[in-house]
Design a protein around this motif. Structure first.
Motif, PDB file in Angstrom:
ATOM      1  N   HIS A   1      41.547  35.885  33.401  1.00  0.00           N
ATOM      2  CA  HIS A   1      41.965  35.103  34.585  1.00  0.00           C
ATOM      3  C   HIS A   1      40.911  34.057  34.971  1.00  0.00           C
ATOM      4  O   HIS A   1      41.208  33.136  35.710  1.00  0.00           O
TER       5      HIS A   1
ATOM      6  N   ASP B   1      31.977  36.059  34.775  1.00  0.00           N
ATOM      7  CA  ASP B   1      33.275  36.718  34.727  1.00  0.00           C
ATOM      8  C   ASP B   1      33.926  36.410  33.375  1.00  0.00           C
ATOM      9  O   ASP B   1      34.149  35.247  33.053  1.00  0.00           O
TER      10      ASP B   1
ATOM     11  N   TRP C   1      32.220  41.777  32.628  1.00  0.00           N
ATOM     12  CA  TRP C   1      31.220  40.827  33.112  1.00  0.00           C
ATOM     13  C   TRP C   1      29.962  40.893  32.253  1.00  0.00           C
ATOM     14  O   TRP C   1      29.637  41.953  31.693  1.00  0.00           O
TER      15      TRP C   1
ATOM     16  N   HIS D   1      42.047  32.166  41.075  1.00  0.00           N
ATOM     17  CA  HIS D   1      40.976  33.144  40.946  1.00  0.00           C
ATOM     18  C   HIS D   1      40.476  33.579  42.334  1.00  0.00           C
ATOM     19  O   HIS D   1      40.317  34.762  42.615  1.00  0.00           O
TER      20      HIS D   1
ATOM     21  N   HIS E   1      32.937  38.950  42.525  1.00  0.00           N
ATOM     22  CA  HIS E   1      33.428  37.589  42.763  1.00  0.00           C
ATOM     23  C   HIS E   1      32.652  36.897  43.882  1.00  0.00           C
ATOM     24  O   HIS E   1      32.403  35.699  43.804  1.00  0.00           O
TER      25      HIS E   1
HETATM   26 MN    MN Z   1      37.598  37.276  38.118  1.00  0.00          MN
END
Ligand code: MN
Length: 338
Positions: A191, A187, A149, A51, A100
């Motif tokens: 992934h 998130d 998100w 990630h 992120h």
């Molecule tokens: Mn992500």
């Protein structure tokens, strides 16, 4: 002369190289503030490594690529606020980089952090309880179709709100419906959880609350909604409210507010005397004496109002009282005018 020429050429070359590097490295991948395995068993090390090192790195690389040749674009936050003027590649990668960067900081291996007293109060006011906030966020996160998100943000009205955005959009972007500054983002791209949780997004969403870094969220909240200077002393806040709502109209020749609230001013001044003076105000010179002056001044003002004294006498008395008040709190601000 030759040496000077070479020197100058070298210098110009260095300048070009430096400019080039600055342009290329406008945005960089922030280091993870803990090890890949630190969030085990809630988020596994392999997921964290891929990630951070692969996905986030790709957003940074592709953002720099998408912006190459562009002059100064400012901070990523500034970019996001005008994201509608950029192509999709910038929108996706600037969003990915910002989201992120926030995400790593609002996670922590240190257990049991809690929302601060101030943030808890704001959460209760807006959502009823911390548990209902978590439910709302998890609900927004579960219902997000595909990738995206879920957010807890502070709006321009300083109020908290929960929202969800698709892809790498976020509440800072000028293209989203509910705008604000996120203080918590979850998130829900696959992934972020697929290796450990596969299709069970709900299990990931339950687990993630075990590693939420409330200390970081508290700090972000405090920055966006700074503590008022009277927060530690509710009695002065009350007094200030009456003072502000009567004195400021009087400056414009409107004495109706003070004429109807002069008795209330005495009550608030007397309550001030009974209250505990917080440490931050104890350093004010002669504070107890000044509070006594406020009581005496309020009584004098009330007497003038009751005796139907001239507007000038009432105005002068109120202005004098306002001056005394400002010995305690410094200059007037707009807060608590409401
Ligand atoms: Mn992500």
């Amino acid at each position: 002369m030759q040496t000077l020429k070479i020197g100058m050429a070298f210098f110009a070359g260095m300048l070009l190289l430096t400019n080039h590097l600055v342009a290329q490295d406008k945005f960089t991948l922030p280091a993870l503030p803990y090890s890949f395995s630190a969030l085990e068993p809630y988020i596994d090390a392999q997921t964290m490594q891929i990630h951070h090192d692969k996905h986030h790195q790709a957003y940074v690389t592709n953002l720099n690529k998408a912006l190459s040749g562009k002059d100064s674009v400012g901070t990523v936050e500034e970019l996001l606020k005008t994201i509608s003027t950029y192509p999709d590649a910038v929108r996706n990668n600037a969003g990915g980089h910002y989201n992120h960067s926030l995400f790593w900081t609002i996670l922590t291996p240190t257990p049991n952090s809690q929302p601060s007293e101030r943030l808890t109060a704001a959460i209760i006011k807006q959502f009823g309880s911390v548990d209902s906030l978590k439910m709302l966020i998890n609900d927004a996160a579960s219902k997000r179709f595909g990738s995206g998100w879920a957010w807890l943000s502070v709006g321009t009205d300083k109020k908290l709100f929960v929202s969800s955005t698709p892809n790498q959009d976020n509440p800072l972007m000028d293209v989203v419906e509910q705008k604000g500054t996120p203080i918590l983002g979850i998130d829900v791209w696959e992934h972020a959880y697929y290796l450990k949780y596969q299709n069970k997004r709900g299990d990931y969403l339950s687990a993630i609350w075990k590693v939420i870094n409330w200390n970081e969220i508290n700090q972000r909240y405090d920055k966006l909604v700074p503590k008022g200077k009277f927060d530690d002393w509710p009695a002065i806040k009350d007094f200030h409210k009456v003072m502000s709502q009567t004195f400021h109209p009087s400056e414009e020749g409107n004495l109706a507010p003070i004429k109807s609230r002069s008795k209330e001013m005495i009550e608030k001044a007397e309550a001030l005397k009974k209250s505990t003076i917080p440490t931050s105000f104890k350093k004010v010179q002669d504070i107890s004496k000044t509070i006594d002056e406020l009581i005496a001044g309020s009584k004098k003002l009330d007497k003038l109002v009751k005796a139907k004294a001239s507007d000038k006498k009432i105005t002068d008395s109120l202005t004098a009282l306002h001056d005394v008040f400002h010995k305690i709190v410094g200059l007037c601000s707009d807060e608590d005018k409401e």
